[in-house]
Design a protein around this motif. Structure first.
Motif, PDB file in Angstrom:
ATOM      1  N   MET A   1       0.846  -1.195   0.000  1.00  0.00           N
ATOM      2  CA  MET A   1       0.000   0.000   0.000  1.00  0.00           C
ATOM      3  C   MET A   1       0.882   1.246   0.000  1.00  0.00           C
ATOM      4  SD  MET A   1      -3.047   1.150   0.021  1.00  0.00           S
ATOM      5  CE  MET A   1      -3.637   2.823   0.120  1.00  0.00           C
ATOM      6  N   ILE A   2       0.772   2.024  -1.050  1.00  0.00           N
ATOM      7  CA  ILE A   2       1.579   3.241  -1.164  1.00  0.00           C
ATOM      8  C   ILE A   2       0.756   4.398  -0.619  1.00  0.00           C
ATOM      9  CG2 ILE A   2       2.756   4.779  -2.738  1.00  0.00           C
ATOM     10  CD1 ILE A   2       4.034   2.103  -2.493  1.00  0.00           C
ATOM     11  N   THR A   3       1.304   5.074   0.389  1.00  0.00           N
ATOM     12  CA  THR A   3       0.566   6.175   0.999  1.00  0.00           C
ATOM     13  C   THR A   3       1.204   7.511   0.629  1.00  0.00           C
ATOM     14  OG1 THR A   3       1.914   6.091   2.974  1.00  0.00           O
ATOM     15  CG2 THR A   3      -0.042   4.721   2.948  1.00  0.00           C
ATOM     16  N   LEU A   4       0.571   8.559   1.119  1.00  0.00           N
ATOM     17  CA  LEU A   4       1.094   9.907   0.890  1.00  0.00           C
ATOM     18  C   LEU A   4       2.518  10.040   1.414  1.00  0.00           C
ATOM     19  CD1 LEU A   4       0.697  12.911   0.238  1.00  0.00           C
ATOM     20  CD2 LEU A   4      -0.329  13.185   2.469  1.00  0.00           C
ATOM     21  N   THR A   5       2.784   9.361   2.545  1.00  0.00           N
ATOM     22  CA  THR A   5       4.113   9.453   3.156  1.00  0.00           C
ATOM     23  C   THR A   5       5.205   8.980   2.202  1.00  0.00           C
ATOM     24  OG1 THR A   5       3.006   8.970   5.230  1.00  0.00           O
ATOM     25  CG2 THR A   5       5.389   8.892   5.219  1.00  0.00           C
ATOM     26  N   HIS A   6       4.916   7.919   1.449  1.00  0.00           N
ATOM     27  CA  HIS A   6       5.913   7.427   0.502  1.00  0.00           C
ATOM     28  C   HIS A   6       6.288   8.502  -0.504  1.00  0.00           C
ATOM     29  CE1 HIS A   6       4.440   3.598   2.066  1.00  0.00           C
ATOM     30  NE2 HIS A   6       5.556   3.069   1.607  1.00  0.00           N
ATOM     31  N   TYR A   7       5.256   9.154  -1.054  1.00  0.00           N
ATOM     32  CA  TYR A   7       5.528  10.178  -2.061  1.00  0.00           C
ATOM     33  C   TYR A   7       6.283  11.359  -1.453  1.00  0.00           C
ATOM     34  CZ  TYR A   7       2.629   7.848  -5.478  1.00  0.00           C
ATOM     35  OH  TYR A   7       2.128   6.940  -6.358  1.00  0.00           O
ATOM     36  N   LEU A   8       5.911  11.722  -0.209  1.00  0.00           N
ATOM     37  CA  LEU A   8       6.594  12.850   0.426  1.00  0.00           C
ATOM     38  C   LEU A   8       8.051  12.507   0.712  1.00  0.00           C
ATOM     39  CD1 LEU A   8       3.928  14.289   2.843  1.00  0.00           C
ATOM     40  CD2 LEU A   8       4.591  15.055   0.594  1.00  0.00           C
ATOM     41  N   LEU A   9       8.301  11.238   1.080  1.00  0.00           N
ATOM     42  CA  LEU A   9       9.687  10.828   1.309  1.00  0.00           C
ATOM     43  C   LEU A   9      10.490  10.922   0.018  1.00  0.00           C
ATOM     44  CD1 LEU A   9       9.450   7.762   3.696  1.00  0.00           C
ATOM     45  CD2 LEU A   9      10.435   9.990   4.146  1.00  0.00           C
ATOM     46  N   ALA A  10       9.897  10.438  -1.075  1.00  0.00           N
ATOM     47  CA  ALA A  10      10.607  10.528  -2.359  1.00  0.00           C
ATOM     48  C   ALA A  10      10.888  11.977  -2.699  1.00  0.00           C
ATOM     49  CB  ALA A  10       9.757   9.868  -3.451  1.00  0.00           C
ATOM     50  N   SER A  11       9.900  12.848  -2.436  1.00  0.00           N
ATOM     51  CA  SER A  11      10.077  14.267  -2.734  1.00  0.00           C
ATOM     52  C   SER A  11      11.182  14.866  -1.876  1.00  0.00           C
ATOM     53  CB  SER A  11       8.757  14.992  -2.493  1.00  0.00           C
ATOM     54  OG  SER A  11       8.952  16.356  -2.412  1.00  0.00           O
ATOM     55  N   ALA A  12      11.204  14.512  -0.589  1.00  0.00           N
ATOM     56  CA  ALA A  12      12.233  15.066   0.304  1.00  0.00           C
ATOM     57  C   ALA A  12      13.621  14.610  -0.123  1.00  0.00           C
ATOM     58  CB  ALA A  12      11.955  14.628   1.744  1.00  0.00           C
ATOM     59  N   LEU A  13      13.738  13.334  -0.516  1.00  0.00           N
ATOM     60  CA  LEU A  13      15.049  12.834  -0.941  1.00  0.00           C
ATOM     61  C   LEU A  13      15.514  13.530  -2.211  1.00  0.00           C
ATOM     62  CD1 LEU A  13      14.734   9.038  -0.169  1.00  0.00           C
ATOM     63  CD2 LEU A  13      16.218  10.695   0.911  1.00  0.00           C
ATOM     64  N   LEU A  14      14.581  13.718  -3.155  1.00  0.00           N
ATOM     65  CA  LEU A  14      14.937  14.393  -4.407  1.00  0.00           C
ATOM     66  C   LEU A  14      15.393  15.819  -4.130  1.00  0.00           C
ATOM     67  CD1 LEU A  14      14.976  13.927  -7.424  1.00  0.00           C
ATOM     68  CD2 LEU A  14      12.680  14.792  -7.558  1.00  0.00           C
ATOM     69  N   PHE A  15      14.669  16.497  -3.213  1.00  0.00           N
ATOM     70  CA  PHE A  15      15.046  17.865  -2.854  1.00  0.00           C
ATOM     71  C   PHE A  15      16.425  17.880  -2.221  1.00  0.00           C
ATOM     72  CE2 PHE A  15      15.046  21.794  -0.549  1.00  0.00           C
ATOM     73  CZ  PHE A  15      14.321  22.638  -1.350  1.00  0.00           C
ATOM     74  N   ALA A  16      16.693  16.886  -1.350  1.00  0.00           N
ATOM     75  CA  ALA A  16      17.987  16.852  -0.663  1.00  0.00           C
ATOM     76  C   ALA A  16      19.110  16.658  -1.667  1.00  0.00           C
ATOM     77  CB  ALA A  16      17.982  15.729   0.368  1.00  0.00           C
ATOM     78  N   ILE A  17      18.889  15.805  -2.662  1.00  0.00           N
ATOM     79  CA  ILE A  17      19.926  15.597  -3.681  1.00  0.00           C
ATOM     80  C   ILE A  17      20.180  16.904  -4.440  1.00  0.00           C
ATOM     81  CG2 ILE A  17      20.457  14.370  -5.807  1.00  0.00           C
ATOM     82  CD1 ILE A  17      19.010  11.975  -4.701  1.00  0.00           C
ATOM     83  N   GLY A  18      19.089  17.640  -4.712  1.00  0.00           N
ATOM     84  CA  GLY A  18      19.255  18.932  -5.382  1.00  0.00           C
ATOM     85  C   GLY A  18      20.053  19.903  -4.533  1.00  0.00           C
ATOM     86  N   VAL A  19      19.797  19.909  -3.220  1.00  0.00           N
ATOM     87  CA  VAL A  19      20.548  20.807  -2.329  1.00  0.00           C
ATOM     88  C   VAL A  19      22.021  20.437  -2.328  1.00  0.00           C
ATOM     89  CG1 VAL A  19      20.820  21.564   0.036  1.00  0.00           C
ATOM     90  CG2 VAL A  19      18.562  21.299  -0.905  1.00  0.00           C
ATOM     91  N   VAL A  20      22.317  19.122  -2.294  1.00  0.00           N
ATOM     92  CA  VAL A  20      23.716  18.679  -2.356  1.00  0.00           C
ATOM     93  C   VAL A  20      24.386  19.233  -3.605  1.00  0.00           C
ATOM     94  CG1 VAL A  20      25.193  16.680  -2.670  1.00  0.00           C
ATOM     95  CG2 VAL A  20      23.367  16.588  -1.024  1.00  0.00           C
ATOM     96  N   GLY A  21      23.672  19.168  -4.727  1.00  0.00           N
ATOM     97  CA  GLY A  21      24.256  19.659  -5.971  1.00  0.00           C
ATOM     98  C   GLY A  21      24.550  21.139  -5.917  1.00  0.00           C
TER      99      GLY A  21
END
Lengths: 100, 171
Positions: A1-21
């Protein structure tokens, strides 16, 4: 079961990778690319919330974000071309004429 | 079940490609990795029933913005050595800042998901079709939509002005 939390986690990780860059790359072009990554992380969060809250308004916001990102990239790339043409460098650390 | 498989597939590919955007030595490969990120994001948007946004993502981002990046990279034709340099000096500061930021984000996400279990209910799901989004865009959000044209116009004028500027002639 994929919940909202999963999508938010993916979004947070993607944002963090962008910040690293943005923090680690020196090239102006690469910094612009990483800003695009962060824009997309925000888009994902907006769409996920639009789905979870049952409000299509979140998808409209994504439309506006895409428009603003396109404008930002146009001007940013124009500045990049000017930098390489006039100063012969794309290193963000070397372009510090506005600092005192 | 199938939803979970596709979610992890596309999210994994997206995060791997995003990592490759940041840590690739060649800017050309970075842009192409960003293309992969865009397509995986579009797939995630489809899974979230935002079909119009997914189409916009592919058309505008992959079709227009990234092509612009590719044009500029090929136009500049830089030495790869100058592009590969990383700002090693800020690794520690950046790492600490990033750790704090990520911890903050995760804490907020888990706090929010503890309140409501965050399940994506199928009943109240908005339909992200072109019709639904267009209806909302041209009724409730008409004025912001029209104002975007000013942003685009300002960007066009700015880009043209910057691009036309001549290097001042030496006397």
């Amino acid at each position: 079961m994929i919940t909202l939390t999963h999508y938010l986690l993916a979004s947070a990780l993607l944002f963090a990778i962008g910040v690293v860059g943005v923090l680690t790359r020196r090239n102006v072009l690469m910094i612009l690319l990483c800003i695009e990554l962060m824009f997309n992380a925000a888009n994902l969060a907006f769409v996920a919330y639009a789905r979870a809250l049952g409000d299509t308004g979140g998808q409209i916001i994504v439309f506006f974000i895409i428009a603003v990102a396109a404008a930002e990239v146009t001007v940013g790339l124009a500045i990049t071309i000017l930098l390489s043409r006039q100063f012969k460098t794309l290193n963000a650390d070397e372009v510090s004429f506005l600092k005192w | 079940m199938a939803e979970a498989v596709f979610f992890y597939l596309f999210t994994g590919a997206m995060l791997a490609a995003a990592w490759s955007v940041v840590f690739n030595r060649q800017p050309l490969y970075s842009v192409l990795s960003l293309l992969v990120v865009m397509f995986c994001l579009a797939a995630l948007f489809v899974m979230l029933q935002a079909y119009f946004v997914a189409a916009l993502q592919v058309l505008l981002y992959a079709g227009a913005v990234l092509v612009l990046f590719l044009f500029v990279i090929m136009l500049l034709n830089l030495a790869p050595e100058a592009l590969a340099r990383m700002r090693v000096f800020t690794w520690q500061g950046g790492g600490a800042l990033l750790g704090l930021w990520l911890a903050f984000l995760l804490a907020r996400i888990f706090a929010a998901s503890a309140q409501d279990e965050g399940a994506l209910s199928a009943a109240s799901a908005p339909r992200g079709s072109v019709e639904a989004v267009g209806q909302l865009l041209f009724e409730k959000y008409l004025i912001p939509f029209e104002l975007t044209s000013f942003i685009i116009l300002a960007a066009i004028i700015g880009a043209v002005t910057l691009g036309k500027r001549e290097v001042p002639a030496k006397r």
